[in-house]
Design a protein around this motif. Structure first.
Motif, short mmCIF file in Angstrom:
data_model
loop_
_atom_site.label_atom_id
_atom_site.label_comp_id
_atom_site.label_asym_id
_atom_site.label_seq_id
_atom_site.Cartn_x
_atom_site.Cartn_y
_atom_site.Cartn_z
N ARG A 47 0.83 -1.20 0.00
CA ARG A 47 0.00 0.00 0.00
C ARG A 47 0.88 1.26 0.00
N THR A 48 1.91 1.22 0.84
CA THR A 48 2.81 2.37 0.92
C THR A 48 3.51 2.58 -0.42
N HIS A 50 2.46 1.59 -3.38
CA HIS A 50 1.47 2.08 -4.34
C HIS A 50 1.28 3.58 -4.20
N GLN A 51 1.15 4.02 -2.94
CA GLN A 51 0.89 5.45 -2.72
C GLN A 51 2.08 6.30 -3.11
N ASP A 54 2.11 6.45 -6.80
CA ASP A 54 1.03 7.31 -7.30
C ASP A 54 1.43 8.78 -7.18
N GLU B 414 -4.85 -6.71 -3.33
CA GLU B 414 -3.91 -5.59 -3.35
C GLU B 414 -2.89 -5.76 -4.50
N HIS B 418 -6.39 -4.13 -7.05
CA HIS B 418 -6.14 -2.91 -6.30
C HIS B 418 -7.31 -1.92 -6.43
N SER B 421 -8.38 1.92 -3.08
CA SER B 421 -7.09 2.59 -3.11
C SER B 421 -6.73 3.35 -1.82
N LYS B 423 -5.95 4.19 2.08
CA LYS B 423 -5.34 3.46 3.20
C LYS B 423 -6.42 3.04 4.17
#
Lengths: 367, 476
Positions: A47-48, A50-51, A54, B414, B418, B421, B423
């Protein structure tokens, strides 16, 4: 005494079993919790990432959009852009190049003519071609496919020989993508390279290739009838589709020979091609074959008569109204009306025996 | 007597543990197969350009069939969404199944429909048709609306199949939101096989509650605000991404969701269409089609697309959820009973020897076994025969597995699609993974047991199924 020892043994076995079971359960619980924690950490990391990507992409995109605005709408060359933006520095950044290339390919897909040419020029000047070639030489097949696609999209004709060489010994998917690339780069000549007797193209590939060829120079159209008599049914089917799509009416005599082909699919496509070419001269052959044909082909022949038929086929079509199958009756009525230009009720004479379906269609007047 | 009881407790414990291990192992194996298959699928399609065949008139013709019953609230928007899909060669048939609301009037007015004479082959017997409508406006030339006497979802779908003039049919729930390229992605497997006949293809169904939908198109994916739909997000991810993908890979897929599936019309008609006597018509049709192909000795395939193609509204209260799961249980029971001949029958190969028994044991019998386990444990506790240490360990064992498996499904989501999006989205889903076994799963077991009881008592029909529509979405 034996009884007591049996009970003691049993109790001891039981205790041993309980102990092992508890160990197993505790170990499993620890394993599951451990895995859950691992998945949780991976989730957070992904997630980190991905962010972060982005955010980075958004900031790079602003610059990239600016560059393409200058190229497309302000007629600036790479050199001129370099005076305003330190593009040399940016082009050394792998991430920047990747965003730049993706955006370029996306824009190229949306533009034609002069704008598309400007993008191709930039692709070459910025040496993004190297990135595509690097992908083509990757050890991962899906990356190779992307490389081939990019080179073909940007019309890099000098890569044509490499693609042809790679085509010989590739896996099925890569071969498929290489096929598209070769056709995109070399049009009908590229297609001929693909049409060997071992070709096994499915409908998806055939449609893709035809769509790509549709944008090629049609003055170089080869004679596809050459492939019609192949022992490979895939190739025969593809050739019929190509002949129909590119309207090669001169292939009709060879096509007509395929009316006796063992494959129903081939025979069906041949009849459809005859309709495309308004080949009235083959109606007699079709009707001669009718009685022995598969149901699917019978339907196709009746449908074909709505375009190719004339008054002499009225009797044949009226005869079909006795047929027990709905589709045969219905399509015969449609064909009859199309040939005679009048409502079916005016054509029916009392002596004709009609099937229940035909009666129902005619009485309901819904055709 | 004590000895008997002791033995019973012993075998009961061992039985429960073995069942748990068996079911967990099967989940893990299926998940691993799914992940591998999905990884290949994503690589395989990472460079596919669907737009090449988008304008082609050679692309196979498809008919979208959407049955509608009292959908007046959303039907205009839903039809608009179906008419704006990215595909060149398709028609949309809306079958108004005797709605009691003003659905048909709304459609007639919005789409400038006119009653037409229309002939079609009555290949499948259905309830009478009151009228067939087509639009006078060329912009809606793809649309056919059928008004018929109420006969249920299966009957409405069968009418659509009869009227369809195309070789492929896509059956959907009218209130679903389809991704724009859904048809392109669904038709691909049918076109890719030249030696094997693809008879059906299913897609992933996702939960649309709280998502933003505008003009029938999904604009933004959100995690549902309410607890129940939120749990179902996780449940659907797990079922579709870690379950059905594997069954498809193993060629043992028995169910294509009624919300969105594509079929070879010829085979559907030869099999007699949807069975209106069962409430599990989607599963029953797939099993019957597969059985037909095996019995005819024809090579065939049922495929599955892991892309999120269809978004649907999930039940957001316990009453509707219970009714839905009750129906699913009865549907499974009916299908398994109708096709019981396939069970452990080597003639049906993997389908008969693995898929069918799996559905019987893990989909149908699992809630019953779980329920019996609870009842027996209760009585054992009453007589002081429970080894609490072992009992708690066993509970923790199952609970830890459930959380671990849910996290695996979230991780798969994920790394692949995905869709969520933010968190905070994942924080919410992780929380759900912890709560689901405690607050959701028991209710699902209860509903399944209720389904069994209803089936035994001969209860038929769909039960309550009210949807609130994408109200929030429209506002957005």
């Amino acid at each position: 005494m034996d009884r007591i020892s049996e009970i003691i043994n049993k109790n001891s076995d039981q205790a041993d079993y309980d102990y092992k079971l508890k160990i197993f359960l505790v170990a499993s619980i620890i394993l599951f919790i451990g895995l859950a924690l691992l998945f949780f950490i991976l989730l957070i990391l992904s997630r980190t990432k991905h962010q972060r990507n982005d955010t980075a992409r958004s900031s790079v995109l602003l610059l990239v959009e600016d560059i393409f605005n200058k190229i497309l709408f302000e007629d600036k060359s790479l050199e001129e852009i370099g005076k305003q933006i330190d593009i040399t520095k940016h082009l050394k950044d792998k991430f920047f190049r990747s965003v730049l290339l993706n955006e370029l390919l996306r824009l190229h897909g949306n533009f034609t003519g002069v704008y598309a040419d400007k993008l191709v020029l930039f692709y070459r000047e910025a040496e993004l071609i190297k990135d595509s070639n690097k992908k083509l030489n990757s050890y991962k097949w899906h990356i190779k496919c992307k490389g081939a696609k990019e080179l073909a999209q940007m019309g890099v004709s000098e890569s044509f020989n490499d693609l042809r060489k790679l085509y010989i010994n590739s896996n099925r998917v890569f071969k498929e993508e290489l096929g598209y690339a070769i056709v995109r780069l070399d049009g009908f000549n590229g297609l001929i390279f693909l049409l060997d007797n071992s070709i096994k193209t499915d409908e998806w590939q055939q449609l893709n290739i035809i769509s790509i060829l549709n944008k090629s120079d049609k003055s170089k159209l080869p004679d596809f009838s050459f492939y019609l008599n192949s022992t490979n049914t895939h190739l025969t089917v593809f050739s019929i589709r190509l002949i129909s799509y590119f309207k090669q009416a001169s292939s009709l005599p060879v096509l007509s020979e395929l009316l006796n082909h063992k494959s129903v699919k081939v025979r069906k496509l041949v009849i459809q091609a005859m309709v495309t070419f308004y080949a009235e001269e083959y109606v007699t052959t079709l009707l001669n074959n009718y009685a022995d044909e598969a149901y699917e082909i019978k339907i196709e022949i009746i449908k074909a008569l709505s375009v190719l038929g004339n008054e002499t086929h009225k009797k044949f079509l009226l005869g079909q109204l006795k047929h027990p199958e709905f589709d045969v009756c219905y399509l015969s009525i449609i064909s009859l009306q199309s040939i005679m230009g009048t409502k079916i009720k005016n054509l029916i004479k009392e002596e004709i025996m009609l099937s229940q379906h035909a009666i129902s269609i005619i009485n309901n007047n819904v055709y | 007597m004590n000895n008997y009881l002791h033995n019973f407790v012993y075998y009961f414990n061992v039985g429960i543990l073995l069942f748990a291990i068996f079911i967990m192992s099967s989940y893990v194996i299926l998940a691993l197969i799914s992940i591998r298959a999905m990884s290949y699928y994503l690589k395989r399609h990472s460079f596919v350009d669907y737009n090449i065949i988008l304008p082609s008139n050679l692309a196979p013709a498809i008919t979208l069939i959407a049955p509608a019953y009292n959908e007046g609230k959303t039907i205009e928007e839903n039809v608009r969404s179906l008419l704006s899909l990215h595909y060149n060669n398709y028609e949309v048939i809306i079958v108004n199944d005797g709605s009691k609301d003003n659905s048909i009037d709304l459609l007639v007015k919005t789409y400038q429909l006119k009653k037409v004479d229309f002939i079609f082959s009555p290949a499948i017997k259905t309830k009478p048709i009151k009228g067939i409508y087509k639009s006078e406006n060329p912009a809606f030339k793809k649309l056919i609306v059928v008004d018929k006497v109420n006969g249920g979802k299966s009957d409405a779908l069968n009418v659509g199949i009869n009227i369809s003039s195309n070789p492929y049919i896509a059956c959907i729930d009218v209130d679903c939101v389809l991704e724009q390229d859904a048809l392109l992605k669904m038709i691909k497997p049918f076109m890719e096989e030249s030696d094997i006949r693809v008879i059906a293809s299913g897609g992933v169904v996702r939960i649309a509650n709280s998502c933003i939908v505008k003009s029938g198109r999904l604009i933004k994916v959100n995690i549902p605000d309410k607890f129940l739909p939120r749990v179902q997000v996780l449940e659907y991810i797990r079922a579709f991404l870690l379950g059905r993908m594997a069954w498809s890979k193993l060629d043992g897929l028995l169910l294509i969701s009624g919300a969105f599936g594509m079929f070879d019309k010829e085979v559907v008609i030869k099999c007699g269409g949807y069975d209106h006597k069962t409430v599990g018509e989607d599963m029953e049709l797939v099993v019957r089609m597969r059985r037909y192909m095996v019995e005819k000795n024809e090579r065939y395939k049922v495929t599955f697309i892991p892309d999120p193609l269809c978004w649907t509204e999930a039940p957001d209260n316990y009453k509707i959820l219970g009714s839905q799961r009750n129906r699913w249980t009865r549907g499974t029971m009916e299908t398994l009973w109708i096709h019981r001949k396939m069970l452990l029958n080597p003639k049906y190969k993997f389908l008969g020897m693995i898929s069918f028994p799996y559905w019987l044991i893990f989909e149908y019998l699992a809630p019953i076994i779980e329920f019996l386990g609870i009842i027996i444990s209760f009585f054992l506790a009453l007589f002081g025969l429970v080894n609490w240490k072992f009992f708690l360990l066993l509970l923790l064992f199952v609970y830890a597995f459930a959380i671990m498996f849910s996290l695996l499904s979230l991780l798969t989501e994920e790394y692949t699609f995905h869709q969520y999006s933010l968190k905070s989205d994942f924080a919410k889903l992780i929380m759900i993974a912890i709560l689901e076994p405690l607050f959701f799963h028991p209710y699902i077991v209860y509903s399944a047991i209720k389904g069994n009881i209803h089936k035994a008592r001969g209860v038929k029909g769909w039960g309550v199924m009210v949807r609130s529509g994408f109200d929030k979405a429209k506002a957005g």
